[in-house]
Design an enzyme around this catalytic site. Structure first.
Site, PDB file in Angstrom:
ATOM      1  N   PRO A  49       0.830  -1.205   0.000  1.00 42.96           N
ATOM      2  CG  PRO A  49      -0.801  -1.588   1.608  1.00 42.96           C
ATOM      3  CD  PRO A  49       0.531  -2.087   1.129  1.00 42.96           C
ATOM      4  CD  GLU A  50       3.359   2.963  -4.250  1.00 41.34           C
ATOM      5  OE1 GLU A  50       3.285   4.136  -4.679  1.00 41.34           O
ATOM      6  OE2 GLU A  50       3.920   2.059  -4.885  1.00 41.34           O
ATOM      7  NE  ARG A 106      11.085   0.114  -4.080  1.00 35.86           N
ATOM      8  CZ  ARG A 106      10.019  -0.346  -3.447  1.00 35.86           C
ATOM      9  NH1 ARG A 106       9.022  -0.855  -4.148  1.00 35.86           N
ATOM     10  NH2 ARG A 106       9.935  -0.313  -2.136  1.00 35.86           N
ATOM     11  CE  LYS A 129       5.137   3.759   1.831  1.00 36.46           C
ATOM     12  NZ  LYS A 129       5.573   2.729   0.850  1.00 36.46           N
TER      13      LYS A 129
END
Length: 270
Positions: free
Chosen positions: A2-3, A260, A58
């Protein structure tokens, strides 16, 4: 993972049901998260009224009358509202039961999240060195330009650095760089002021729109109301390596940047 839009979506979903409510008890079924849940969390939080549910980067900050619960969703966690006493399933580690008869339930299959207690959350070691929020006036293209001078790091991991600006994770960095026409491999220090001004505008626009759309549905994410997000349906680059660019038709390329995956269009992004 979740961002920022997913976390903000969760905050907006749970806040109206938590703020002003008194906690009746806290049930911890498994304290083994990334950092152990405090053993005395029930003692600290039970009987207190929840004053506000806020977000920093976050992290969700559930502020009580005395002290704040700092929550991070980790890789696969979610917070949602259920009826108090509803039997828990596997991976449903924590219930914060309210006098209203609802409970805030924390689920985390991978247990990479966190639930920590702090009397001074903004000076907590996890929050104190964070950069500005991207949707505030403290963040703009000038900041990106000034912070990038002399940097040889690629521009994508640069904008994902939480000391530069918080909450621009892999999904939204990929999308913002595409929208701004910037190759994610380009050295941060070589990007012009004008292009950083454009990038900051796109970061703000894309994050705001993703929040409006309820976040991005990826693997385990659901909002605080139990509903998925819908921004994934409108992604231009993220997760589309090998597919045609929606703008020019060129095949999108995928590379590794900072461990990434990063997808970009070799024609649209320079």
């Amino acid at each position: 993972m979740p961002e920022l839009p997913e976390v903000e979506t969760t905050r907006r979903g749970i806040a109206p049901h938590l703020e002003g409510q008194r906690v009746s008890r806290v049930i911890v079924r498994d304290s083994r998260l990334r950092w152990p849940i405090p053993e005395d969390l029930d003692v600290r939080l039970s009987g207190q009224r929840i004053v506000q549910v806020d977000r920093r980067a976050k992290y969700l900050l559930i502020q009580a009358e005395v002290g704040t619960l700092i929550s991070h969703l980790g890789m696969s966690g979610n917070l949602r509202l259920v009826e108090a006493g509803l039997p828990a399933l596997k991976h449903e580690h924590v219930d914060i039961e309210l006098e209203s008869g609802l409970a805030l339930r924390y689920t985390d299959p991978r247990r990479f999240g966190a639930m920590l207690w702090s009397l001074d959350p903004h000076n907590h070691e996890l929050l104190i060195r964070l950069g500005p929020e991207p949707l505030t006036d403290l963040f703009d293209g000038e900041r990106l330009y000034e912070r990038s001078r002399g940097k040889s790091i690629a521009v994508k991991p640069f904008v994902m650095d939480n000391a530069v600006v918080v909450g621009v994770g892999n999904i939204y960095a990929t999308e913002a760089l595409f929208a701004a026409g910037i190759d994610p491999r380009r050295e941060a220090g070589s990007v012009s002021r004008a292009r950083y001004l454009k990038l900051a505008i796109e970061i703000k626009r894309i994050l705001a729109y993703a929040i409006e759309r309820g976040g991005t549905t990826l693997r385990d994410f659901i909002g605080g109301d139990g509903k998925p997000g819908y921004f994934q349906q409108e992604l231009f680059a993220y997760g589309r390596g090998g597919q045609p660019c929606k703008v020019c038709g060129t095949t999108l390329r995928e590379v590794k940047l900072g461990q990434r995956a990063s997808v970009y269009c070799p024609k649209c992004q320079r």
